[in-house]
Structure formats: structure tokens, C-alpha cells
Design an enzyme around this catalytic site. Structure first.
Site, short mmCIF file in Angstrom:
data_model
loop_
_atom_site.label_atom_id
_atom_site.label_comp_id
_atom_site.label_asym_id
_atom_site.label_seq_id
_atom_site.Cartn_x
_atom_site.Cartn_y
_atom_site.Cartn_z
N CYS A 1 125.97 82.31 36.58
CA CYS A 1 124.53 82.51 36.51
C CYS A 1 123.93 82.26 35.13
O CYS A 1 122.72 82.16 35.00
CB CYS A 1 124.21 83.94 36.95
SG CYS A 1 125.62 84.99 36.99
N ASN B 1 134.91 89.17 35.23
CA ASN B 1 134.79 87.87 35.90
C ASN B 1 135.05 86.67 35.00
O ASN B 1 135.29 85.58 35.49
CB ASN B 1 133.41 87.75 36.56
CG ASN B 1 132.29 88.15 35.65
OD1 ASN B 1 132.27 89.25 35.11
ND2 ASN B 1 131.35 87.26 35.44
N THR C 1 115.61 94.61 58.02
CA THR C 1 116.39 94.26 59.21
C THR C 1 117.74 93.70 58.79
O THR C 1 117.81 92.81 57.94
CB THR C 1 115.60 93.25 60.06
OG1 THR C 1 114.35 93.86 60.41
CG2 THR C 1 116.35 92.87 61.32
N GLN D 1 134.75 91.27 41.54
CA GLN D 1 135.82 90.32 41.21
C GLN D 1 137.20 90.82 41.66
O GLN D 1 138.15 90.06 41.66
CB GLN D 1 135.80 90.09 39.70
CG GLN D 1 136.18 88.72 39.22
CD GLN D 1 135.47 87.55 39.86
OE1 GLN D 1 136.09 86.75 40.53
NE2 GLN D 1 134.17 87.44 39.67
N SER E 1 131.10 91.91 46.94
CA SER E 1 130.27 90.82 47.45
C SER E 1 131.12 89.87 48.29
O SER E 1 132.17 89.41 47.85
CB SER E 1 129.67 90.07 46.26
OG SER E 1 128.92 88.97 46.72
N ALA E 2 130.64 89.57 49.50
CA ALA E 2 131.44 88.81 50.47
C ALA E 2 131.86 87.42 49.97
O ALA E 2 132.97 86.97 50.22
CB ALA E 2 130.67 88.67 51.78
N HIS E 3 130.97 86.75 49.25
CA HIS E 3 131.28 85.36 48.88
C HIS E 3 132.37 85.25 47.81
O HIS E 3 132.84 84.17 47.50
CB HIS E 3 130.02 84.59 48.47
CG HIS E 3 129.48 84.87 47.11
ND1 HIS E 3 129.75 84.07 46.03
CD2 HIS E 3 128.67 85.87 46.65
CE1 HIS E 3 129.11 84.55 44.97
NE2 HIS E 3 128.46 85.64 45.32
N GLY F 1 126.18 91.25 45.72
CA GLY F 1 126.88 92.11 44.77
C GLY F 1 125.90 92.60 43.71
O GLY F 1 125.94 93.76 43.30
N SER F 2 125.01 91.71 43.30
CA SER F 2 124.00 92.08 42.29
C SER F 2 123.15 93.24 42.79
O SER F 2 122.88 94.19 42.04
CB SER F 2 123.09 90.89 41.98
OG SER F 2 123.81 89.84 41.40
C1 LIG Z 1 129.69 87.50 41.24
C2 LIG Z 1 129.63 88.81 40.58
C3 LIG Z 1 128.53 89.67 40.77
C4 LIG Z 1 127.31 89.26 41.56
O1 LIG Z 1 127.55 89.15 42.93
P1 LIG Z 1 126.50 88.30 43.81
O2 LIG Z 1 126.85 88.58 45.21
O3 LIG Z 1 126.72 86.87 43.43
O4 LIG Z 1 125.15 88.78 43.44
C5 LIG Z 1 128.56 90.90 40.16
N1 LIG Z 1 129.60 91.30 39.42
C6 LIG Z 1 130.67 90.51 39.21
C7 LIG Z 1 131.81 91.02 38.40
C8 LIG Z 1 130.72 89.24 39.78
O5 LIG Z 1 131.78 88.46 39.56
#
Ligand SMILES: *Cc1c(COP(=O)(O)O)cnc(C)c1O
Length: 394
Positions: A337, A163, A249, A191, A211-213, A83-84
Site C-alpha cells: 500500500c 509483513n 448487509t 500475516q 484477512s482472507a486474501h 484486515g484494515s
Molecule cells: C495486508 C495486511 C493488512 C491489511 O489487510 P487488508 O485486508 O489488505 O486490508 C493488515 N496488516 C498486515 C500485517 C497485513 O499484512
């Protein structure tokens, strides 16, 4: 026998994961796809042979699944490593590509560090940035964003859901205004994606990060939605993967897993929101009933998010978190973070909390995987610990 079961209930310890805004548990079906792809499809997706074509197919299937959740074209989905990275690509990629149109960026003071630090980087490199502040409810008003927009504004970036507080921002209004003014609009939806539907919102959004996680997929993979025709430049240079916007890749297994996670989240959107809202309301009610002198930071103005940011007056948040951890409860003091830096949350400070109140605040973020039993446990342990820690003060 009766007495005995009573004792067992008293000492019973649960493991409660209440830090879903930091990351989520991978879904079992998603895990299967992840492992199966990793095992059986190692061929480079750029390969001209059958196995390579298969890998490419898997990637494009995942792209299609995600596009379906948004109601976008497949080619508008650009896979990234997080996501970053998607946030960095949106901000830096747009500002760099459109220098001739202007050099001004509008964002907010409550963005995730991926956006804030990208904005700071741009500021140090010849661009101008206006950071719009939220009100005491954690809400960035449309009016304030509008006031910050200038003739030379190229991009406006406002997150969909914060978040730390779970507050949903007025992205429809902001996006619509930007569209009328021919200004690009980016929203960090890391989020929100997988919890809120963006199908009706996409018409006003030029760029969207996810972001998938954060939606029960694997870590280390995300995507940036880039509307057809948007002028953007890559910053990872190399091969022509992802329409030349992100060289390297492809992580086939992670991408396949993210596609599946997106599909599952989208299919269960309403049901999940209902469950999370129920647990959220239950927890809030219990805490309000049983613990005096508490305050909820930010308003709840959207369904399905499940973030509670709570100030327990007179309690050191970091100490409380250690006590919760000893009882099997995972919670946090804010963004994952920055906790290690021991800096008070920039979001809570921006919405007007005193430094003392910020240090007394913790974040609990729920998911549909949480149960009613866990909520009862959470409320009971929180009450116990808050009472104890308050009694320890001199
Ligand atoms: C977690 C988060 C990110 C970063 O995503 P990552 O995949 O962990 O780098 C960015 N923006 C928000 C609002 C988030 O909650």
C-alpha cells in the site's frame, strides 16, 4: 538435439509469483464456494423467509469454521470488510469504549499502516500513544513493551508477524503480561493467520485481526476475533449485524469463501509450513552462495512464513524490481500500500537500516504454491540482474 534443449533452457521464462505477503492466489476449492454462493444465495441474511435463513446459515457455518481454527466460540468472530477494517475496529473500538479506564495505547513502530494510522488518528483525538521500537533483528522485545505500559494503558497492540520482514513477535509473553495487568491485548495476525496455529495462544489474546486474501481467500473480507466480555464499540453504525459491531448487509459469498479458506489453511498448516520453509531455505542458501554483498533484513524465528527481505548493496531496489518483472517475477519493495508513495519503508528504517540500504532492499514472499523450479529460476535471474545493475554503476 542436446544443443537445442540447452538453448531452450537458457531462454525459458517462468512466471513466478513471489509477493504473497501482499496478497495470495485464491484456492480453487475456495473459488468454487465463492462462485456457488454468489450465484445461489443472494437473499439477505436478515430475511425471515427460507432463503434468508439459508444465507444466515451459510454465514454462521463460515463463522464456525473460523472459530474451529482458533478454538474460540463462534460468536467471538466478527466479520469485517478487510484486515484494515478489523485493525481499525480493534484500536478505535477499544479505546473509545474504555475511555473511563484510561486513554493510553501501546503499539509498535513496525505495525502495518492500518494499525499505525488508527493509532495516529487516536492521538489526534485525545488519546496518548507509545510506539515501541524493534531491535536490529526486527524483533520488538517484551521488556520494551512492558516498560511502555502505564497505569492508564487500556490496550496493547503488537502484530504477530511483520509483513515486511516476516519476523514473529513475542506475542505470548506480551499477551500473558497484559492479561495479568487487566489490559486488553490485540494482535494484527493478518500475516500469520493460516500459517501459524493460534489455538494455544488465544488464551492471552483479546482481539485478533485476519484477512482472507492473505490466506488464499478472496479480497475485501476479513474478521476480528473479539474475546467474550471484551468492551468494544462499533464505528460502522447502522443495522444490528455482527452483534451490532459491524453494520451492513453481509457479503455472504466472500464470508463463505473465507470460512472455506480458513478450514483448508488450518488442515494444511504443518504441510504448508514444511514446504514454505524448504523453499525459503533453498532460496536463501542459493542467494548467499551466488551473490556477494547481500544482507537479510530481520531474523527468521518462526516456521511457515516465507518472507525474505534482502538488501543488495549498490543496487537500486526499484530498478531491480522492474528488471525482475521483465523476467516474469513478481516481488516488491515492502508493503503493497505504500510503494506508490515512494517512501522508504518505515519498518526497515525502524530496525536501523540506512536510507540507502532501505532503497537497496526488496521483499520476496513465498507460498506453498511456489515450486523448486521457480526458486532456481528466481535465484538465477536475481544473480544475473544484480551483477548487471552493479556493473552499470559509475
Ligand atoms: C495486508 C495486511 C493488512 C491489511 O489487510 P487488508 O485486508 O489488505 O486490508 C493488515 N496488516 C498486515 C500485517 C497485513 O499484512
Amino acid at each position: 538435439m542436446r544443443g537445442m534443449s540447452f538453448v531452450i533452457i537458457l531462454v525459458m521464462k517462468l512466471n513466478v509469483y513471489a509477493d504473497n505477503a501482499a496478497t495470495t492466489k485464491i484456492n480453487e476449492e475456495v473459488l468454487k464456494v465463492y462462485i456457488d454462493t454468489l450465484k445461489n444465495h443472494f437473499a439477505n441474511a436478515q430475511g425471515a423467509y427460507k432463503a434468508g435463513v439459508e444465507s444466515k446459515c451459510i454465514i454462521n457455518n463460515a463463522r464456525h469454521k473460523i472459530a474451529e481454527t482458533l478454538g474460540s466460540y463462534d460468536k467471538e468472530i466478527i466479520f469485517t470488510g478487510s484486515g484494515s477494517e478489523a485493525d481499525n475496529l480493534a484500536l478505535i473500538g477499544i479505546m473509545e469504549a474504555n475511555k473511563d479506564k484510561g486513554r493510553h495505547l501501546v503499539t509498535t513502530s513496525i505495525e502495518h499502516h492500518a494499525v499505525l494510522e488508527s493509532a495516529k488518528y487516536l492521538k489526534e483525538n485525545g488519546f496518548m500513544v507509545t510506539f515501541v521500537s524493534p531491535d536490529e533483528n526486527g524483533l520488538v522485545s517484551f521488556e520494551k513493551v512492558k516498560e511502555a505500559i502505564r497505569e492508564d494503558t487500556v490496550l496493547v497492540s503488537v502484530m504477530s508477524v511483520n509483513n515486511e520482514t516476516g519476523v514473529y513477535q513475542p506475542i505470548d509473553e506480551i499477551g500473558k503480561y497484559c492479561k495479568e495487568r487487566d489490559i486488553y491485548f490485540h494482535t494484527d495476525s493478518v500475516q500469520a493467520y493460516g500459517k501459524i496455529s493460534f489455538k494455544d495462544k488465544l488464551k492471552y489474546i483479546d482481539l485478533l485481526s485476519a484477512s482472507a486474501h492473505k490466506f488464499n481467500g478472496p479480497k475485501g473480507v476479513g474478521f476480528l476475533y473479539v474475546k467474550n466480555g471484551v468492551n468494544i464499540k462499533p464505528f460502522v453504525h447502522g443495522g444490528s449485524q455482527e452483534r451490532g459491531l459491524r453494520a451492513g448487509t453481509e457479503n455472504i459469498a466472500a464470508i463463505a469463501a473465507m470460512g472455506e479458506a480458513a478450514k483448508i489453511a488450518d488442515e494444511n498448516l504443518k504441510e504448508n509450513a514444511k514446504k514454505v520453509d524448504y523453499l525459503y531455505d533453498l532460496l536463501k542458501k542459493k542467494l548467499l552462495e551466488e551473490i556477494p554483498d547481500i544482507k537479510f533484513n530481520g531474523i527468521k524465528n518462526a516456521g511457515g512464513i516465507g518472507v525474505l527481505n534482502i538488501c543488495f548493496k549498490g543496487v537500486e531496489g526499484s530498478t531491480l524490481l522492474i528488471h525482475l518483472d521483465m523476467e516474469g517475477i513478481c516481488a516488491s519493495s515492502g508493503a503493497a500500500c505504500v510503494q506508490s508513495l515512494d517512501e522508504p519503508s518505515h519498518v526497515l528504517l525502524a530496525i536501523g537500516l540506512s536510507e540507502e540500504d532501505v532503497r537497496s532492499s526488496i521483499r520476496l514472499s513465498l507460498s506453498p504454491y511456489n515450486t523448486e523450479e521457480e526458486i532456481e529460476y528466481l535465484a538465477r535471474v536475481l544473480k544475473e540482474k544484480v551483477v548487471y545493475l552493479r556493473s552499470m554503476r559509475i
